[in-house]
Design an enzyme around this catalytic site. Structure first.
Site, PDB file in Angstrom:
ATOM      1  N   TYR A 117       0.973   8.206   8.104  1.00  0.00           N
ATOM      2  CA  TYR A 117       1.148   7.955   7.454  1.00  0.00           C
ATOM      3  C   TYR A 117       2.057   7.597   7.306  1.00  0.00           C
ATOM      4  O   TYR A 117       1.764   5.943   6.685  1.00  0.00           O
ATOM      5  CB  TYR A 117      -0.686   7.469   6.663  1.00  0.00           C
ATOM      6  CG  TYR A 117      -1.623   7.329   6.479  1.00  0.00           C
ATOM      7  CD1 TYR A 117      -2.258   6.341   6.842  1.00  0.00           C
ATOM      8  CD2 TYR A 117      -2.188   8.466   7.043  1.00  0.00           C
ATOM      9  CE1 TYR A 117      -3.426   6.071   7.930  1.00  0.00           C
ATOM     10  CE2 TYR A 117      -3.297   8.478   7.149  1.00  0.00           C
ATOM     11  CZ  TYR A 117      -4.365   7.032   7.534  1.00  0.00           C
ATOM     12  OH  TYR A 117      -5.546   7.354   8.271  1.00  0.00           O
ATOM     13  N   PHE A 126     -11.509   8.195  -2.002  1.00  0.00           N
ATOM     14  CA  PHE A 126     -12.446   6.781  -1.903  1.00  0.00           C
ATOM     15  C   PHE A 126     -12.215   6.604  -0.313  1.00  0.00           C
ATOM     16  O   PHE A 126     -11.425   6.934   0.276  1.00  0.00           O
ATOM     17  CB  PHE A 126     -11.964   5.620  -2.910  1.00  0.00           C
ATOM     18  CG  PHE A 126     -10.401   5.845  -2.926  1.00  0.00           C
ATOM     19  CD1 PHE A 126      -9.795   5.178  -1.758  1.00  0.00           C
ATOM     20  CD2 PHE A 126      -9.871   5.994  -4.104  1.00  0.00           C
ATOM     21  CE1 PHE A 126      -9.042   4.614  -1.554  1.00  0.00           C
ATOM     22  CE2 PHE A 126      -8.151   5.917  -3.559  1.00  0.00           C
ATOM     23  CZ  PHE A 126      -7.143   5.360  -2.680  1.00  0.00           C
TER      24      PHE A 126
END
Length: 417
Positions: free
Chosen positions: A123, A417
């Protein structure tokens, strides 16, 4: 033909989620957990990559509000459920999904994106920087004790009553305690309705030979002032019991309730080990133990942040010390952020606007993202040289900026999450 990207339709969710499960491996998601994730999925924010009728890539986002220094809750895209099938690697699918997703986040007016990385190396090229860390500890409770003063008064330990509670029945009271902590620690998300149910599902490290999830609440004058949720894993050998307590989460409204809960965990009968897998790096228990050296501690990355709108993001937080300087931002993946920005702020607020003035500091957006929540030092990034992606042009400005960006307490993401 190249796989096609399209917004997820509700009828496609099972196929889409199976693609995600296959990419990550392991056993199927338990039905209760799967049902909850399905109910929380925002279909209009979820992307599927399709090769004919086969789903070969997934990416989603949740509409979150993330706490930042100063206590503001900033609209944030919680990037999640990202995968590419092993049969379709090295074809640009990840880049295409990240491109589409960040464009959508910008259109929605969300200044931030954030994620928990399965592989951090993936990322960084999309502008995400490590902004929080988490502390994991394994404590030998036969040799380490909690040195908790008796304390009396409004927040003293002696005024706290502990009792077991059903985790589901106590959820509303516990969630109110959690909500009270969010503004005070950057990186914590304000949980939307339904999200509180994740905290009482079987967590990673629980289940198996351990007990069902247990909950103890701390009360003072009849009000809930803290809670701990954990598993008790019994173990026996010829020398006797040496079970382990695996802590899921613990929150408290004051030091007395906090200390009482930790002492309780240390003193549970028939156990000799306490494992806490995700705690803040500055968690106060480290100053309550008799021998911190016997508390095995490890750090790992936590939340990765991406500034989607540099100006709006920097203006949304406050700064520990007065700061006024010009950043030259490099952001090849989101070029609308590139250029010079004048930041002026202090503990009362901030502004961040475009400028043509000479730059004091040059920063890659990834470095700016790492420093954003106050847990990563800009000067430390600069000392890393080219890898740190931060460089000082005007003498002394980087040190002043680093001081201003810092925050107490340390930022922390309490759950994935």
């Amino acid at each position: 033909m190249a796989p096609q990207l399209r917004t997820l339709e509700a009828r496609e969710w099972d196929t889409w989620y199976r693609t995600l499960e296959r990419a990550f491996g392991g056993p199927p998601t338990p039905p209760e957990t799967r049902e909850l994730w399905q109910s929380l999925t925002e279909h209009d924010r979820s992307i599927g990559a399709w090769d004919g009728d086969e789903c070969v890539g997934t990416a989603g986002a949740f509409s979150l509000r993330l706490s930042v220094p100063g206590g503001a809750l900033v609209d944030t895209a919680g990037v999640t459920m990202v995968s590419v099938s092993a049969t379709h690697r090295r074809r640009g699918l990840m880049t295409a999904m990240m491109r589409r997703q960040l464009d959508d986040i910008r259109e929605r007016g969300e200044p931030l994106a954030a994620l928990v990385a399965s592989e951090p190396d993936i990322y960084g090229r999309f502008g995400y920087g490590m902004a929080t860390q988490q502390l994991t500890t394994t404590i030998d409770t036969t040799r380490v004790r909690m040195e908790v003063p008796a304390g009396e008064g409004a927040d003293g330990v002696s005024e706290v009553r502990l009792r077991y509670a059903d985790p589901v029945s106590a959820l509303t009271a516990c969630e109110a305690v959690y909500a009270d902590q969010v503004a005070g620690r950057p990186g914590m998300p304000a949980r939307p309705p339904g999200w509180e149910r994740l905290s009482v599902l079987t967590p990673q490290g629980g289940g198996g030979d351990g007990s069902p999830l247990q909950c103890v609440v701390a009360e003072r004058d009849g009000a809930t002032v803290g809670y701990a949720r954990f598993h008790n894993t019994p173990q026996w050998n010829l020398s006797g019991a040496h079970g382990a307590i695996v802590l899921r989460d613990l929150e408290a409204r004051d030091p007395g309730a906090y200390a009482a809960l930790w002492r309780f965990l240390f003193e549970i009968d028939l156990t000799s080990t306490l494992v806490a897998q995700n705690r803040p790096v500055d968690d106060a228990w480290q100053h309550l133990v008799s021998d911190v050296r016997r508390c095995e501690r490890q750090l790992r990355d936590g939340l990765f942040v991406r500034l989607v709108d540099v100006g709006a993001a920097l203006a949304a937080r406050t700064y520990r010390a007065p700061v006024e300087l010009v950043f030259e931002v490099t952001d090849p993946f989101c070029p609308w952020n590139e250029g010079r920005w004048r930041l002026a702020g202090d503990t009362g607020g901030a502004s961040c606007t475009r400028t043509r003035a000479a730059a004091d500091v040059t920063l890659h957006v990834r470095a700016l993202a790492s420093a954003y929540l106050g847990g990563v030092s800009l000067t430390a990034l600069a000392r890393a040289g080219r890898a740190g992606r931060a460089d000082e042009l005007s003498r002394g400005t980087l040190a002043r900026a680093s001081l201003a960006f810092g925050n107490e307490p340390a930022p922390w993401l309490p759950h994935s999450f």
